[in-house]
Design a protein around this motif. Sequence first.
Motif, short mmCIF file in Angstrom:
data_model
loop_
_atom_site.label_atom_id
_atom_site.label_comp_id
_atom_site.label_asym_id
_atom_site.label_seq_id
_atom_site.Cartn_x
_atom_site.Cartn_y
_atom_site.Cartn_z
N UNK A 1 50.68 15.75 -11.55
CA UNK A 1 51.38 15.12 -10.48
C UNK A 1 50.74 15.25 -9.09
N UNK A 2 49.51 15.82 -9.02
CA UNK A 2 48.79 15.65 -7.81
C UNK A 2 47.37 15.13 -8.51
N UNK A 3 46.85 15.05 -7.27
CA UNK A 3 45.25 14.37 -7.40
C UNK A 3 44.46 15.78 -7.48
N UNK A 4 43.83 15.76 -8.40
CA UNK A 4 43.11 17.02 -9.01
C UNK A 4 41.65 16.86 -8.74
N UNK A 5 40.88 17.90 -8.42
CA UNK A 5 39.31 17.99 -7.92
C UNK A 5 38.76 18.59 -9.45
N UNK A 6 37.74 19.21 -9.41
CA UNK A 6 37.06 19.39 -10.62
C UNK A 6 37.41 20.66 -11.19
N UNK A 7 37.49 20.85 -12.57
CA UNK A 7 38.11 21.95 -13.20
C UNK A 7 37.94 23.39 -12.49
N UNK A 8 36.96 23.69 -12.08
CA UNK A 8 36.58 25.16 -11.47
C UNK A 8 35.98 24.80 -10.25
N UNK A 9 36.32 25.37 -9.17
CA UNK A 9 35.62 25.56 -8.01
C UNK A 9 35.97 27.05 -7.22
N UNK A 10 34.69 27.41 -6.76
CA UNK A 10 35.09 28.74 -6.09
C UNK A 10 34.83 28.80 -4.51
N UNK A 11 35.28 29.63 -4.06
CA UNK A 11 35.02 30.24 -2.54
C UNK A 11 33.60 30.45 -2.09
N UNK A 12 33.26 29.84 -1.15
CA UNK A 12 31.93 30.07 -0.75
C UNK A 12 31.71 31.64 -0.39
N UNK A 13 30.38 32.09 -0.82
CA UNK A 13 30.01 33.35 -0.67
C UNK A 13 29.10 33.40 0.55
N UNK A 14 29.47 34.36 1.18
CA UNK A 14 28.60 34.46 2.52
C UNK A 14 27.36 35.59 2.41
N UNK B 1 64.20 18.20 -2.88
CA UNK B 1 64.79 19.52 -3.29
C UNK B 1 63.59 20.14 -3.65
N UNK B 2 63.68 21.79 -3.68
CA UNK B 2 62.56 22.41 -4.07
C UNK B 2 62.00 22.13 -5.50
N UNK B 3 60.81 22.05 -5.88
CA UNK B 3 60.19 21.94 -7.17
C UNK B 3 58.86 21.10 -7.09
N UNK B 4 58.66 20.59 -8.22
CA UNK B 4 57.53 19.79 -8.30
C UNK B 4 57.62 18.59 -7.58
N UNK B 5 56.24 17.92 -7.19
CA UNK B 5 56.28 16.77 -6.30
C UNK B 5 57.20 15.54 -6.73
N UNK B 6 57.92 15.04 -5.94
CA UNK B 6 58.69 13.97 -6.10
C UNK B 6 58.03 12.55 -6.51
N UNK B 7 58.79 11.54 -6.81
CA UNK B 7 57.73 10.21 -7.15
C UNK B 7 57.19 9.87 -5.60
N UNK B 8 57.93 10.00 -4.77
CA UNK B 8 57.41 9.64 -3.41
C UNK B 8 56.18 10.18 -3.03
N UNK B 9 56.31 11.60 -3.28
CA UNK B 9 55.18 12.48 -2.75
C UNK B 9 53.97 11.82 -3.68
N UNK B 10 54.06 11.62 -5.09
CA UNK B 10 52.87 11.34 -5.71
C UNK B 10 52.41 9.85 -5.33
N UNK B 11 53.37 8.88 -5.24
CA UNK B 11 53.00 7.74 -4.74
C UNK B 11 51.98 7.84 -3.53
N UNK B 12 52.57 8.53 -2.55
CA UNK B 12 51.96 8.57 -1.14
C UNK B 12 50.63 9.33 -1.43
#
Lengths: 261, 291
Positions: free
Chosen positions: A9-22, B114-125
């Motif tokens: 449901x979200x835009x994904x990045x690479x499979x694994x990424x880690x925090x920068x080590x200083x 409502x709380x939960x996974x991203x809605x259609x609107x959020x995914x489209x945006x």
Amino acid sequence: MAQSNFDRRRINGPDESYQPIFESDDELEPKWKPGNPRKGRGARDLRPIYLKAGFISQANGSAYIETEKTKIACAVYGPRQSKTTVYNEKGRLNVEVKFAPFSCTRRRVPIRDAEDRSVAVQIQQALVAAVRLELLPKSTIDIFLTIIENDGIEGCVAAGSVAASVALADAGIEMLGLVASCSAAIVGEEVWVDPTDEEGRIASGTLVLAGMPALGTITSVWQTGSMAPHDAVKCMEACQECCTDIHAVMAQVLLENAGKT
Amino acid sequence: MAAACTSASSSSDSAEQDALKALTFQRLHPRTYLERFLAKNTRPDRREFDEWRDISLNVGSISTADGSALVRLGSTTVVCGVKAEIAEPELDHPEEGFLVPNLDLPAICSPKFKPGPPTDEAQVLSDRLNEVLVSSGVVPTASLCIEPGKAVWVLYVDATCMNYDGNAFDATLLAMVAALKNTRLPKATYNEETKRTICSRKVMEPLRIGRLPTSFSFGIFDGTHMLADPTSFEEPLLDTTISVVVDETGGLTSVMQLGLGIVGGDDVLDKCIKAAKTCWRATRRNVYETS
């Protein structure tokens, strides 16, 4: 290792990424040693609080709290109709907490985890005794908090309770009193009030107290780490004093907000 | 004295009654409510058809993020933070880093989420923002390379909406680009022997920014009226939404259309593009200079 699970449901990045080590030899400031005084303020001094009510126009009530590096936004929706068909005589108080992904030093994955829920439960415990739920049967009050910047979990719980209380008052929900909350830590032999993340880590034990200064009662106490019973009592007394100061700030903000509308 | 008091209280009472009636009418018949305003050539919040709400931009206030921005477009408030992490690049693009934008519309910002996974609107945006940021080349991914084939930067650009009063797309694009412009990354060096990347706390470099896009959204109501910057009341009543993205030279980057096809006429797109460019010249040319 900060792993980003594939979330369709979200835009994904690479499979694994880690925090920068200083570099390890970047010790800009010397570490704290027992017996050193607190950096930047007295042992019993609170950080300055900036509180604003009514900044989310879509919500029934809202509040924003900022104490140096802790920034929390809170919105109250309600009383709304309960989703469940079971009849409930007293209203329900539903608290949900969300950490923004950029709020901690290590990026948080947007999936809700146990830490979100434990902060939510602590805030709910602090508020539930103060809200007059018996006047709202069959209803739910939803309190949503978003933590924009996090400087220590105890600080988040305390600031979150204060913000939620102001938001409830802003929404016009009847309460027995305003809930103020404060945290304290035992560092060495001293009691330090309102610890930051760094200070919380060097402390041996921390305590978060929430109460209604107007009525002189306590609604919740959470203690973590190790401390002797008399130290815990000292922490509680220090917190109660600070809660009175915080209550004055909250009342002032609400009065100004009511005067504007 | 008493008569004057009662007449004063009754007139304020009737004003309150009128306000309540208007509010009830707005809730029960939103479409007719909007049509009545449009017939008088104005909108419920008293703006002109092509007037945008005021924008305020605040950058760099979040210390845990590598770059941050807070945007207020009228009441719509969006907070954006950039976190940088290190990862191995893909095998077929060994010199390219990653830019991962995401918009979250949590339950806090509006009663309709409502709380939960991203809605259609959020995914489209989120998807539209990803397209715009990649296609306009805001941060060239080649500049995020630390060591080809071994280590690259991954920039997680996460935006959270605090208050949803319509037109989250414009506000979020503004917040994301401003946050990227504000980002400073530590200087990273890849160590061949230990195969690890070490960063320096002392040397921080700003990101190399390619273009600075801004977007202008319009809503088409009833096939005829073109409303700029729709609010959360107007949005569900619109047939079509058109977003025009303009870069820092005033040139067109992309045009997106959501919803029904335009019934009014072929020149609606042209009108939107012209209006966007006019607004850009008038107000948004230097919006990113405040950081």
